[in-house]
Design a protein around this motif. Structure first.
Motif, PDB file in Angstrom:
ATOM      1  N   VAL A  41       0.834  -1.208   0.000  1.00 14.90           N
ATOM      2  CA  VAL A  41       0.000   0.000   0.000  1.00 14.90           C
ATOM      3  C   VAL A  41       0.870   1.260   0.000  1.00 14.90           C
ATOM      4  O   VAL A  41       0.660   2.181  -0.794  1.00 14.90           O
ATOM      5  N   VAL A  42       1.850   1.295   0.892  1.00 12.04           N
ATOM      6  CA  VAL A  42       2.714   2.472   0.991  1.00 12.04           C
ATOM      7  C   VAL A  42       3.491   2.685  -0.306  1.00 12.04           C
ATOM      8  O   VAL A  42       3.571   3.808  -0.826  1.00 12.04           O
ATOM      9  N   ILE A  43       4.050   1.619  -0.857  1.00  8.98           N
ATOM     10  CA  ILE A  43       4.843   1.731  -2.085  1.00  8.98           C
ATOM     11  C   ILE A  43       3.973   2.176  -3.263  1.00  8.98           C
ATOM     12  O   ILE A  43       4.397   3.002  -4.080  1.00  8.98           O
ATOM     13  N   PHE A  44       2.757   1.654  -3.340  1.00  7.40           N
ATOM     14  CA  PHE A  44       1.856   2.020  -4.445  1.00  7.40           C
ATOM     15  C   PHE A  44       1.562   3.518  -4.431  1.00  7.40           C
ATOM     16  O   PHE A  44       1.726   4.212  -5.450  1.00  7.40           O
ATOM     17  N   PHE A  45       1.135   4.041  -3.288  1.00  6.53           N
ATOM     18  CA  PHE A  45       0.780   5.459  -3.215  1.00  6.53           C
ATOM     19  C   PHE A  45       2.014   6.352  -3.299  1.00  6.53           C
ATOM     20  O   PHE A  45       1.968   7.428  -3.909  1.00  6.53           O
ATOM     21  N   ALA A  46       3.123   5.921  -2.683  1.00  4.12           N
ATOM     22  CA  ALA A  46       4.357   6.711  -2.763  1.00  4.12           C
ATOM     23  C   ALA A  46       4.841   6.806  -4.208  1.00  4.12           C
ATOM     24  O   ALA A  46       5.326   7.859  -4.644  1.00  4.12           O
ATOM     25  N   SER A  47       4.701   5.729  -4.965  1.00  6.51           N
ATOM     26  CA  SER A  47       5.126   5.727  -6.369  1.00  6.51           C
ATOM     27  C   SER A  47       4.275   6.683  -7.200  1.00  6.51           C
ATOM     28  O   SER A  47       4.795   7.423  -8.051  1.00  6.51           O
ATOM     29  N   VAL A 243       6.968  21.881  -5.760  1.00  4.81           N
ATOM     30  CA  VAL A 243       5.750  21.489  -5.055  1.00  4.81           C
ATOM     31  C   VAL A 243       6.010  21.482  -3.552  1.00  4.81           C
ATOM     32  O   VAL A 243       7.135  21.276  -3.105  1.00  4.81           O
ATOM     33  N   LYS A 244       4.949  21.706  -2.773  1.00  9.16           N
ATOM     34  CA  LYS A 244       5.091  21.770  -1.319  1.00  9.16           C
ATOM     35  C   LYS A 244       4.995  20.400  -0.683  1.00  9.16           C
ATOM     36  O   LYS A 244       5.798  20.028   0.175  1.00  9.16           O
ATOM     37  N   ASP A 245       3.961  19.619  -1.046  1.00 11.76           N
ATOM     38  CA  ASP A 245       3.731  18.281  -0.497  1.00 11.76           C
ATOM     39  C   ASP A 245       3.677  17.276  -1.632  1.00 11.76           C
ATOM     40  O   ASP A 245       3.322  17.609  -2.770  1.00 11.76           O
ATOM     41  N   SER A 246       3.988  16.019  -1.314  1.00 18.31           N
ATOM     42  CA  SER A 246       3.922  14.970  -2.336  1.00 18.31           C
ATOM     43  C   SER A 246       2.482  14.600  -2.669  1.00 18.31           C
ATOM     44  O   SER A 246       2.199  14.047  -3.725  1.00 18.31           O
ATOM     45  N   GLY A 247       1.556  14.889  -1.761  1.00 14.36           N
ATOM     46  CA  GLY A 247       0.150  14.593  -1.967  1.00 14.36           C
ATOM     47  C   GLY A 247      -0.665  15.123  -0.813  1.00 14.36           C
ATOM     48  O   GLY A 247      -0.168  15.863   0.041  1.00 14.36           O
ATOM     49  N   ASN A 248      -1.935  14.733  -0.756  1.00 13.31           N
ATOM     50  CA  ASN A 248      -2.808  15.160   0.340  1.00 13.31           C
ATOM     51  C   ASN A 248      -3.659  14.016   0.871  1.00 13.31           C
ATOM     52  O   ASN A 248      -4.763  14.228   1.362  1.00 13.31           O
ATOM     53  N   SER A 249      -3.129  12.798   0.744  1.00 17.96           N
ATOM     54  CA  SER A 249      -3.894  11.617   1.145  1.00 17.96           C
ATOM     55  C   SER A 249      -4.027  11.475   2.660  1.00 17.96           C
ATOM     56  O   SER A 249      -4.983  10.878   3.151  1.00 17.96           O
ATOM     57  N   LEU A 250      -3.049  12.013   3.399  1.00 14.78           N
ATOM     58  CA  LEU A 250      -2.999  11.826   4.846  1.00 14.78           C
ATOM     59  C   LEU A 250      -3.211  13.169   5.538  1.00 14.78           C
ATOM     60  O   LEU A 250      -2.332  14.028   5.493  1.00 14.78           O
ATOM     61  N   PRO A 251      -4.361  13.380   6.169  1.00 14.48           N
ATOM     62  CA  PRO A 251      -4.660  14.668   6.794  1.00 14.48           C
ATOM     63  C   PRO A 251      -3.590  15.092   7.792  1.00 14.48           C
ATOM     64  O   PRO A 251      -3.222  14.343   8.686  1.00 14.48           O
ATOM     65  N   GLY A 252      -3.060  16.295   7.579  1.00 13.54           N
ATOM     66  CA  GLY A 252      -2.054  16.825   8.476  1.00 13.54           C
ATOM     67  C   GLY A 252      -0.639  16.366   8.169  1.00 13.54           C
ATOM     68  O   GLY A 252       0.311  16.860   8.772  1.00 13.54           O
ATOM     69  N   HIS A 253      -0.487  15.425   7.231  1.00 16.14           N
ATOM     70  CA  HIS A 253       0.835  14.883   6.929  1.00 16.14           C
ATOM     71  C   HIS A 253       1.209  15.015   5.457  1.00 16.14           C
ATOM     72  O   HIS A 253       2.326  14.663   5.082  1.00 16.14           O
ATOM     73  N   GLY A 254       0.298  15.463   4.623  1.00 19.85           N
ATOM     74  CA  GLY A 254       0.590  15.516   3.191  1.00 19.85           C
ATOM     75  C   GLY A 254       0.329  14.173   2.538  1.00 19.85           C
ATOM     76  O   GLY A 254      -0.764  13.605   2.653  1.00 19.85           O
ATOM     77  N   GLY A 255       1.343  13.629   1.874  1.00 22.25           N
ATOM     78  CA  GLY A 255       1.184  12.358   1.188  1.00 22.25           C
ATOM     79  C   GLY A 255       1.967  11.237   1.837  1.00 22.25           C
ATOM     80  O   GLY A 255       2.660  11.433   2.840  1.00 22.25           O
ATOM     81  N   PHE A 256       1.862  10.048   1.256  1.00 26.80           N
ATOM     82  CA  PHE A 256       2.573   8.879   1.785  1.00 26.80           C
ATOM     83  C   PHE A 256       4.090   9.079   1.697  1.00 26.80           C
ATOM     84  O   PHE A 256       4.821   8.651   2.581  1.00 26.80           O
ATOM     85  N   LEU A 257       4.537   9.727   0.639  1.00 22.97           N
ATOM     86  CA  LEU A 257       5.966   9.955   0.483  1.00 22.97           C
ATOM     87  C   LEU A 257       6.475  10.944   1.533  1.00 22.97           C
ATOM     88  O   LEU A 257       7.584  10.797   2.050  1.00 22.97           O
ATOM     89  N   ASP A 258       5.642  11.934   1.866  1.00 21.57           N
ATOM     90  CA  ASP A 258       6.010  12.875   2.926  1.00 21.57           C
ATOM     91  C   ASP A 258       6.166  12.171   4.268  1.00 21.57           C
ATOM     92  O   ASP A 258       7.058  12.496   5.054  1.00 21.57           O
ATOM     93  N   ARG A 259       5.307  11.209   4.525  1.00 21.88           N
ATOM     94  CA  ARG A 259       5.312  10.536   5.823  1.00 21.88           C
ATOM     95  C   ARG A 259       6.396   9.474   5.917  1.00 21.88           C
ATOM     96  O   ARG A 259       6.885   9.164   7.015  1.00 21.88           O
ATOM     97  N   SER A 260       6.789   8.904   4.786  1.00 18.69           N
ATOM     98  CA  SER A 260       7.755   7.803   4.818  1.00 18.69           C
ATOM     99  C   SER A 260       9.171   8.216   4.423  1.00 18.69           C
ATOM    100  O   SER A 260      10.072   7.372   4.410  1.00 18.69           O
ATOM    101  N   ASP A 261       9.378   9.507   4.126  1.00 15.91           N
ATOM    102  CA  ASP A 261      10.695   9.924   3.629  1.00 15.91           C
ATOM    103  C   ASP A 261      11.824   9.643   4.613  1.00 15.91           C
ATOM    104  O   ASP A 261      12.937   9.305   4.218  1.00 15.91           O
ATOM    105  N   SER A 262      11.544   9.753   5.918  1.00 14.52           N
ATOM    106  CA  SER A 262      12.578   9.505   6.926  1.00 14.52           C
ATOM    107  C   SER A 262      12.960   8.034   7.014  1.00 14.52           C
ATOM    108  O   SER A 262      14.031   7.690   7.523  1.00 14.52           O
ATOM    109  N   PHE A 263      12.080   7.156   6.532  1.00 17.63           N
ATOM    110  CA  PHE A 263      12.312   5.711   6.623  1.00 17.63           C
ATOM    111  C   PHE A 263      13.030   5.162   5.395  1.00 17.63           C
ATOM    112  O   PHE A 263      13.679   4.117   5.479  1.00 17.63           O
ATOM    113  N   ILE A 264      12.894   5.832   4.245  1.00 15.46           N
ATOM    114  CA  ILE A 264      13.327   5.243   2.979  1.00 15.46           C
ATOM    115  C   ILE A 264      14.815   4.933   2.954  1.00 15.46           C
ATOM    116  O   ILE A 264      15.227   3.852   2.509  1.00 15.46           O
ATOM    117  N   PHE A 265      15.652   5.843   3.439  1.00 19.85           N
ATOM    118  CA  PHE A 265      17.088   5.582   3.479  1.00 19.85           C
ATOM    119  C   PHE A 265      17.486   4.782   4.716  1.00 19.85           C
ATOM    120  O   PHE A 265      18.427   3.988   4.678  1.00 19.85           O
TER     121      PHE A 265
END
Length: 291
Positions: A41-47, A243-265
């Motif tokens: 799910v995370v990879i699909f939306f982040a992509s 762009v400011k946010d990767s998306g708006n899927s997650l209220p208060g957090h932007g998108g999935f990529l915004d929320r998972s960026d700290s984990f990716i590396f």
């Protein structure tokens, strides 16, 4: 996505974070199919968000090739056949070139490059979480404790950076990429991460298996450094695309990529550290063998 009625921005962010954290931790604890589905799910939306960011820049990576490549890599990691990864990455790189050759449009080189970067960044790196969770040795039944330690360190990095930066921040960390981040905030995040790692390490040590305090400190430092680098790198992509946010899927957090960026590396670095220095001593033994 707008904030639910009756909730301010901070309350919405906290509620979303709590729900996401609960779901993620439940899937991590269960492991297996549950973790596989969470990653899917995370990879699909982040992509999808990654492709939209690049389109703002005038690049057109292939989402279909990315998702196909990520699906192949996901199956390989799920069945722990890491010996097939090099072949899979080679095949997926060929597919990216073939797509541009027969279906692509200008700019050709950038579209190939961003497609390859996409399935590595959004798919291959996060999929190491499945490998880390399923890792085992004579001393450790699985990697669950180290996954929890990593998540704790990353989350406390965010908290520490925010509060230390708000209270003490004066010197800019990366003013061109992320002007709000400060060196003081970065240090606060690092201290918080190390404390969190030490606490989780003490729990693991008391309940499951021995984890030396210095190992917890090293893990805390690894997690906070690469979490902050990952955050800055995603900011780099967004700023470059305007762009400011990767998306708006997650209220208060932007998108999935915004929320998972700290984990990716952090996830792949944590996996290789645990693989070679905790669950086995391959590198240490090799170095000893030279002397």
């Amino acid at each position: 996505m707008d904030a639910p009625k009756g909730l301010n921005k901070n309350a919405t962010r906290m509620l979303t974070g709590f729900i996401m954290g609960t779901i993620a931790m439940g899937c991590i604890i269960l492991g297996g199919v549950a973790l596989f589905l969470l990653l899917a799910v995370v990879i699909f939306f982040a992509s999808k968000e990654y492709v939209k960011i690049l389109e703002h820049k005038g690049f057109y990576p292939s989402l279909k090739i990315m998702l196909l490549a990520e699906a192949i890599l996901a199956v390989i990691t799920y069945f722990d056949r890491f010996d097939y990864v090099a072949s899979a990455l080679t095949l997926c790189t060929f597919m990216a070139f073939m797509w541009v050759l027969f279906r692509g449009r200008q700019p050709y080189t950038a579209n190939v490059a961003t497609t390859i970067l996409g399935f590595v960044y959004c798919g291959y790196f996060p999929l190491h979480l499945q490998l880390l969770r399923d890792m085992s040795s004579a001393d450790y039944h699985d990697g669950l404790g180290f996954v929890v330690m990593m998540f704790t360190a990353i989350l406390l990095t965010d908290v520490g950076c925010y509060y230390a930066g708000t209270r003490f921040g004066k010197h800019k960390l990366a003013p061109v990429v992320s002007p709000n981040k400060t060196i003081e905030g970065s240090i606060g995040g690092a201290i918080s991460a190390v404390i969190g790692a030490l606490i989780v390490g003490a729990v693991i040590n008391a309940c499951f298996a021995a984890v030396h305090w210095y190992v917890s400190v090293i893990i805390g430092l690894i997690c906070t450094v690469f979490a902050q680098i990952g955050d800055l790198c995603e900011s780099l992509l967004k700023r470059d695309a305007g762009v400011k946010d990767s998306g708006n899927s997650l209220p208060g957090h932007g998108g999935f990529l915004d929320r998972s960026d700290s984990f990716i590396f952090t996830i792949p670095v944590m996996y290789y550290f645990c693989k070679y220095f905790i669950f086995s001593n391959d590198i240490i033994n090799s170095v000893k063998g030279l002397f």
